[in-house]
Scaffold this motif. Structure first.
Motif, mmCIF file in Angstrom:
data_model
loop_
_atom_site.group_PDB
_atom_site.id
_atom_site.type_symbol
_atom_site.label_atom_id
_atom_site.label_comp_id
_atom_site.label_asym_id
_atom_site.label_seq_id
_atom_site.Cartn_x
_atom_site.Cartn_y
_atom_site.Cartn_z
ATOM 1 N N LEU A 25 -50.416 -16.120 -26.024
ATOM 2 C CA LEU A 25 -50.449 -14.984 -25.106
ATOM 3 C C LEU A 25 -49.993 -15.396 -23.704
ATOM 4 N N LEU A 26 -50.381 -16.595 -23.267
ATOM 5 C CA LEU A 26 -49.895 -17.087 -21.979
ATOM 6 C C LEU A 26 -48.386 -17.298 -22.009
ATOM 7 N N ASP A 27 -47.887 -17.856 -23.107
ATOM 8 C CA ASP A 27 -46.451 -18.088 -23.236
ATOM 9 C C ASP A 27 -45.659 -16.790 -23.140
ATOM 10 N N GLU A 28 -46.290 -15.690 -23.556
ATOM 11 C CA GLU A 28 -45.601 -14.398 -23.531
ATOM 12 C C GLU A 28 -45.960 -13.578 -22.300
ATOM 13 N N GLY A 29 -46.451 -14.264 -21.251
ATOM 14 C CA GLY A 29 -46.616 -13.609 -19.959
ATOM 15 C C GLY A 29 -47.969 -13.013 -19.685
ATOM 16 N N GLY A 30 -48.913 -13.150 -20.621
ATOM 17 C CA GLY A 30 -50.212 -12.528 -20.442
ATOM 18 C C GLY A 30 -51.139 -13.287 -19.528
ATOM 19 N N ARG A 31 -52.212 -12.620 -19.147
ATOM 20 C CA ARG A 31 -53.343 -13.240 -18.477
ATOM 21 C C ARG A 31 -54.486 -13.242 -19.488
ATOM 22 N N VAL A 32 -55.250 -14.316 -19.512
ATOM 23 C CA VAL A 32 -56.211 -14.496 -20.606
ATOM 24 C C VAL A 32 -57.576 -14.923 -20.078
ATOM 25 N N ALA A 33 -58.591 -14.179 -20.510
ATOM 26 C CA ALA A 33 -59.980 -14.576 -20.297
ATOM 27 C C ALA A 33 -60.440 -15.303 -21.550
ATOM 28 N N ILE A 34 -60.774 -16.576 -21.400
ATOM 29 C CA ILE A 34 -61.161 -17.410 -22.526
ATOM 30 C C ILE A 34 -62.678 -17.431 -22.608
ATOM 31 N N LEU A 35 -63.216 -16.900 -23.685
ATOM 32 C CA LEU A 35 -64.664 -16.870 -23.895
ATOM 33 C C LEU A 35 -65.037 -17.922 -24.932
ATOM 34 N N ASP A 36 -65.986 -18.778 -24.589
ATOM 35 C CA ASP A 36 -66.373 -19.814 -25.535
ATOM 36 C C ASP A 36 -67.737 -20.378 -25.135
ATOM 37 N N ARG A 37 -68.491 -20.838 -26.130
ATOM 38 C CA ARG A 37 -69.774 -21.467 -25.822
ATOM 39 C C ARG A 37 -69.584 -22.923 -25.412
ATOM 40 N N GLU A 38 -68.339 -23.400 -25.412
ATOM 41 C CA GLU A 38 -68.009 -24.725 -24.896
ATOM 42 C C GLU A 38 -67.039 -24.567 -23.719
ATOM 43 N N PRO A 39 -67.508 -24.031 -22.602
ATOM 44 C CA PRO A 39 -66.584 -23.744 -21.497
ATOM 45 C C PRO A 39 -65.907 -24.982 -20.925
ATOM 46 N N GLU A 40 -66.596 -26.133 -20.986
ATOM 47 C CA GLU A 40 -65.976 -27.351 -20.448
ATOM 48 C C GLU A 40 -64.739 -27.729 -21.251
ATOM 49 N N ALA A 41 -64.809 -27.582 -22.573
ATOM 50 C CA ALA A 41 -63.654 -27.898 -23.421
ATOM 51 C C ALA A 41 -62.499 -26.951 -23.114
ATOM 52 N N ALA A 42 -62.806 -25.674 -22.937
ATOM 53 C CA ALA A 42 -61.751 -24.711 -22.607
ATOM 54 C C ALA A 42 -61.143 -25.017 -21.244
ATOM 55 N N ALA A 43 -61.989 -25.327 -20.273
ATOM 56 C CA ALA A 43 -61.498 -25.617 -18.927
ATOM 57 C C ALA A 43 -60.602 -26.848 -18.917
ATOM 58 N N ALA A 44 -60.945 -27.844 -19.726
ATOM 59 C CA ALA A 44 -60.120 -29.052 -19.799
ATOM 60 C C ALA A 44 -58.733 -28.729 -20.340
ATOM 61 N N LYS A 45 -58.662 -27.840 -21.319
ATOM 62 C CA LYS A 45 -57.360 -27.487 -21.879
ATOM 63 C C LYS A 45 -56.548 -26.645 -20.905
ATOM 64 N N VAL A 46 -57.225 -25.799 -20.153
ATOM 65 C CA VAL A 46 -56.520 -25.031 -19.128
ATOM 66 C C VAL A 46 -55.939 -25.969 -18.073
ATOM 67 N N THR A 47 -56.725 -26.971 -17.670
ATOM 68 C CA THR A 47 -56.246 -27.945 -16.682
ATOM 69 C C THR A 47 -55.042 -28.703 -17.219
ATOM 70 N N GLU A 48 -55.106 -29.121 -18.474
ATOM 71 C CA GLU A 48 -53.994 -29.845 -19.086
ATOM 72 C C GLU A 48 -52.747 -28.973 -19.148
ATOM 73 N N ARG A 49 -52.922 -27.729 -19.513
ATOM 74 C CA ARG A 49 -51.759 -26.835 -19.590
ATOM 75 C C ARG A 49 -51.186 -26.559 -18.199
ATOM 76 N N THR A 50 -52.060 -26.485 -17.196
ATOM 77 C CA THR A 50 -51.599 -26.222 -15.836
ATOM 78 C C THR A 50 -50.662 -27.323 -15.356
ATOM 79 N N GLU A 51 -50.829 -28.525 -15.866
ATOM 80 C CA GLU A 51 -49.932 -29.620 -15.490
ATOM 81 C C GLU A 51 -48.517 -29.368 -16.004
ATOM 82 N N ARG A 52 -48.410 -28.602 -17.089
ATOM 83 C CA ARG A 52 -47.091 -28.252 -17.630
ATOM 84 C C ARG A 52 -46.571 -26.938 -17.070
#
Length: 259
Positions: A25-52
């Motif tokens: 969804l991000l690749d296709e221009g969307g904005r995404v609210a990521i809901l998860d009971r492991e927010p730290e894991a999601a945040a780490a992946k967002v940070t990694e993707r932000t580097e790209r």
């Protein structure tokens, strides 16, 4: 860019099919609210993707959420609305199963049904008004276990319930312009297979000769959530490499593996 200027809520977005859906969804221009009971894991992946992709930090936000807790769902969805102002897509991905000796154990049934059937209902309830306002789309992740008898009766029954839920809500929400569909994956390479010998041992069961990848399911979710599927609602779409085309072969293998 099918999701340009659109906002999606993805439950279970930190891993596996959920994260693959977030990326699609991000690749296709969307904005995404990521809901998860492991927010730290999601945040780490967002940070990694932000580097790209530097725009990710503005277009993705993480909210802690346990879909088995209605108050947690309501808080997360409220947070998503505060951050992005609208919801156009709900992808209810969070779910799962685990094996128990007594497949009819009441506590097991309550847990599995709460996660896999009641969880999507809680999300839809929380997002309903926003989706009506946007004339949005809902996609729930079911399973081939909810279409045919592959064992795991609690899980299969809960996933089967999504099919009838989608049909009923397609009728109820259709006049408001909201579509709702289900994808039913077969075996997908996710972390659930850790410690189980890996999913590739099941590849011979599939006519296409391989198990699925999270991106295979994310592609189907993106299709059903997009305007490309604007006249599709109340449908359960198998994304299963052909396993439902030859269920007797699959069952023969599964029964043989238990001998």
């Amino acid at each position: 860019m099918r999701f340009d200027d659109r906002v999606a809520v993805v439950s279970g977005g930190a891993n596996g099919i959920g994260w693959a859906t977030v990326e699609r969804l991000l690749d296709e221009g969307g904005r995404v609210a990521i809901l998860d009971r492991e927010p730290e894991a999601a945040a780490a992946k967002v940070t990694e993707r932000t580097e790209r992709d530097a725009t990710t930090s503005d277009r993705a936000a993480v909210f802690e959420c346990d879909v088995m807790d209605a108050a947690s769902v309501d808080r997360a969805v409220s947070g998503a609305l505060d951050r992005f102002g609208r919801i156009d897509v709900l992808a209810a991905v969070a779910g799962g199963d685990h094996f128990v000796d007594d497949e009819l154990d009441e506590d097991h049934w309550n847990e599995i049904v709460s996660l896999n059937l009641h969880g999507p209902v809680r999300l839809i309830r929380a997002c309903r008004q926003a989706l009506i306002t946007s004339r949005g789309a809902i996609v729930m992740v079911g399973s081939v276990n909810g279409v045919a008898a592959y064992g795991e009766p609690a899980y299969g029954s809960a996933k089967a319930g999504l099919t009838l839920l989608a049909k009923n809500l397609a009728v109820d929400l259709g006049p408001a312009g909201v579509r709702i569909n289900v994808v039913a994956p077969g075996t997908v390479r996710t972390r659930v297979w850790e410690g189980q010998g890996g999913p590739d041992r099941l590849a011979p069961l599939y006519p296409l000769g391989r198990v699925g990848e999270p991106a295979d399911i994310a592609s189907a979710i993106a299709f059903l959530a997009s305007d490309d599927a604007s006249w599709i609602t109340g449908v359960t779409l198998p994304v299963d490499g052909g396993s439902l085309a030859g269920p007797l072969v699959v069952m023969d293998h599964l029964l043989g593996s238990q001998e």
